[in-house]
Enzyme design. Structure first.
Site, mmCIF file in Angstrom:
data_model
loop_
_atom_site.group_PDB
_atom_site.id
_atom_site.type_symbol
_atom_site.label_atom_id
_atom_site.label_comp_id
_atom_site.label_asym_id
_atom_site.label_seq_id
_atom_site.Cartn_x
_atom_site.Cartn_y
_atom_site.Cartn_z
ATOM 1 N N THR A 173 72.003 66.654 60.576
ATOM 2 C CA THR A 173 72.438 66.486 59.187
ATOM 3 C C THR A 173 71.316 65.919 58.327
ATOM 4 O OG1 THR A 173 74.668 66.016 59.991
ATOM 5 C CG2 THR A 173 74.206 65.435 57.714
ATOM 6 N N LYS A 175 81.673 61.460 64.557
ATOM 7 C CA LYS A 175 82.364 60.213 64.192
ATOM 8 C C LYS A 175 82.934 60.287 62.787
ATOM 9 C CE LYS A 175 78.635 57.885 64.989
ATOM 10 N NZ LYS A 175 77.835 58.982 65.596
ATOM 11 N N GLY A 201 67.639 68.348 59.853
ATOM 12 C CA GLY A 201 67.702 69.798 59.975
ATOM 13 C C GLY A 201 67.117 70.298 61.278
ATOM 14 N N HIS A 240 76.336 62.108 58.573
ATOM 15 C CA HIS A 240 77.675 62.508 58.988
ATOM 16 C C HIS A 240 78.241 63.503 57.988
ATOM 17 C CE1 HIS A 240 77.782 58.522 56.990
ATOM 18 N NE2 HIS A 240 78.823 58.985 56.330
ATOM 19 N N THR A 245 67.404 53.828 68.518
ATOM 20 C CA THR A 245 67.329 53.392 67.128
ATOM 21 C C THR A 245 66.976 51.907 67.104
ATOM 22 O OG1 THR A 245 68.470 53.522 64.992
ATOM 23 C CG2 THR A 245 69.793 52.804 66.890
ATOM 24 N N ASP A 285 75.648 61.983 66.500
ATOM 25 C CA ASP A 285 76.073 63.326 66.074
ATOM 26 C C ASP A 285 77.329 63.803 66.807
ATOM 27 O OD1 ASP A 285 73.648 63.603 64.487
ATOM 28 O OD2 ASP A 285 72.615 63.926 66.391
#
Length: 429
Positions: free
Chosen positions: A298, A16, A301, A41, A238, A13
């Site tokens: 994004t 990028k 939320g 993004h 991740t 976030d």
């Protein structure tokens, strides 16, 4: 320079999408090589805002379009939803290329992600429940379904039946959930394959040919270095390699082909979900930054966790990702603040350290050692040059660059593409 990689140097976030959109104006193609639709993004062009999770940001400007590499995991429903929206807005998507080796997120991946996270209770990782992790799990266990499989009816049918037998046993016996039906998936995903066919190719060949011809190629990283499966705050990470090394394997090229690795960061730090966060602000200052910068995910939320700039984490990111240029966003957030803090080191059990610990227990015991700098009153959202920035803003930026040990190439003072101060064009040698 013909090959530039843009990676997040924090927990994702970082903005990028904005810098890749800015750089793609000079690029022949923009390439994405890892992650899936867990990586949101936002691109603002004029009065239009585009929020995407899968399609590379560079599709708006790159001359030959955008590439989705083999390291990306694709949810076809999400991808075609984004493509439809782009077409409605008049964006040319004909240059999109999708790797025939990329893996497909199936409905059972999303359910598995959800069931696993729910079963963990208060020990949850904070996954977006989009099926990313389970898809990468199947890839590693060699049972995944790839784009090329969707184009071969017999191959897809065999793999889907085998996988459903395994997944349904898991869902019913471990989680007490209903089975998925073959007929609810098969024809729908075959249709996705046919719809995708015109974009499918060997993207490794496409990208390497472009580099061989000295064309400018922009590589878009997803998430951030601190979420890397190996180098991040494991297990709160991740499921893919988000460092620059992951770009090479995620597109099928040599790691030596990258000329510049730009680390994107905010003027402060944010993180979504669980995991250690040494500089986190749980007071009114954190609330002020969050509301001023609209720090909400994004994709989810969810309110993002907010903290001061952490140079210890940035130095770690620089080392493991080979970052040799820095792009700083959201400098304008600090207009009107009295002071800004930067973490220059940590204190661990009474000892000052300047490295990022691997142990979660150690990380949770780390206390940031802060350096305090004065902020500025001026609104800087219309500033176009370094010279016109307030002196205190320059001092802050210079200190960030000094502490991280990497020169700044761009500074963002607002969300629009044009609100970017270019200190050095990364495409120029």
């Amino acid at each position: 320079m013909t090959a530039i990689a843009v990676v997040g140097s924090q927990w994702g976030d970082e903005g990028k999408g904005k810098i890749t959109d800015f750089l793609s104006k000079e690029a022949a193609m923009a390439v994405r090589s890892n992650g899936g639709n867990n990586a949101g993004h936002t691109i603002e062009i004029g009065d239009k805002t585009f929020k995407m999770r899968l399609i590379p940001s560079g599709i708006f400007a790159a001359k030959k379009g955008a590439v989705i590499g083999n390291g990306v995991v694709i949810n076809p429903e999400v991808m075609f939803g984004e493509l439809d929206n782009l077409e409605k807005e008049g964006i040319d998507i004909s240059g999109l290329k999708i790797s025939n080796r990329a893996h497909i997120i199936m409905p059972y991946h999303i359910l598995q992600d959800t069931y696993q996270e729910e079963a963990k209770g208060d020990k949850k990782i904070g996954t977006t429940k989009n099926g990313i992790g389970p898809c990468y799990m199947d890839k590693a266990s060699r049972t995944g379904i790839r784009v090329c499989d969707l184009l071969e009816r017999d191959t897809f049918e065999e793999k889907l039946r085998t996988n459903l037998a395994e997944k349904n046993a898991l869902f019913t016996k471990v989680y007490g959930k209903p089975e998925l039906k073959f007929e609810d998936i098969f024809e729908k995903y075959l249709e996705y394959g046919q719809k995708m066919k015109k974009y499918v190719t060997d993207t490794s060949v496409v990208v390497n040919d472009a580099l061989d011809n000295d064309e400018k190629v922009l590589f878009e990283g997803a998430q951030g270095v601190m979420l890397d499966i190996d180098e991040g705050t494991y297990p709160y990470v991740t499921s893919s390699n988000t460092i620059s090394g992951g770009i090479a394997s995620g597109i099928g090229m040599g790691a030596n082909r990258l000329d510049t690795v730009i680390g994107v960061c905010k003027a402060y730090t944010t993180r979504v979900g669980e995991g250690p966060f040494p500089t986190e602000l749980l007071d009114e200052v954190g609330d002020r930054i969050r509301e001023t910068a609209h720090e909400y995910g994004t994709v989810t939320g969810r309110p993002r966790r907010v903290g001061w700039f952490d140079s210890v984490a940035l130095r770690h990111a620089k080392r493991v990702a080979g970052i040799n240029a820095l792009s700083l966003n959201l400098l304008d957030v600090f207009s009107g603040f009295d002071k800004i803090k930067i973490a220059t080191a940590y204190e661990l059990d009474g000892e000052k350290i300047d490295y990022y610990p691997a142990s979660l227990k150690e990380l949770y015991r780390c206390k940031p050692v802060y350096e305090e700098l004065p902020a500025w009153e001026e609104d800087i959202t219309n500033v176009k040059t370094w010279e016109d920035l307030p002196e205190n803003a320059k001092k802050f930026l210079n200190r960030v660059s000094e502490l991280v040990g990497v020169p700044l190439v761009t500074v963002s003072v607002g969300p629009d593409r044009e609100q970017t101060i270019v200190l050095k064009n990364p495409w120029e040698k």
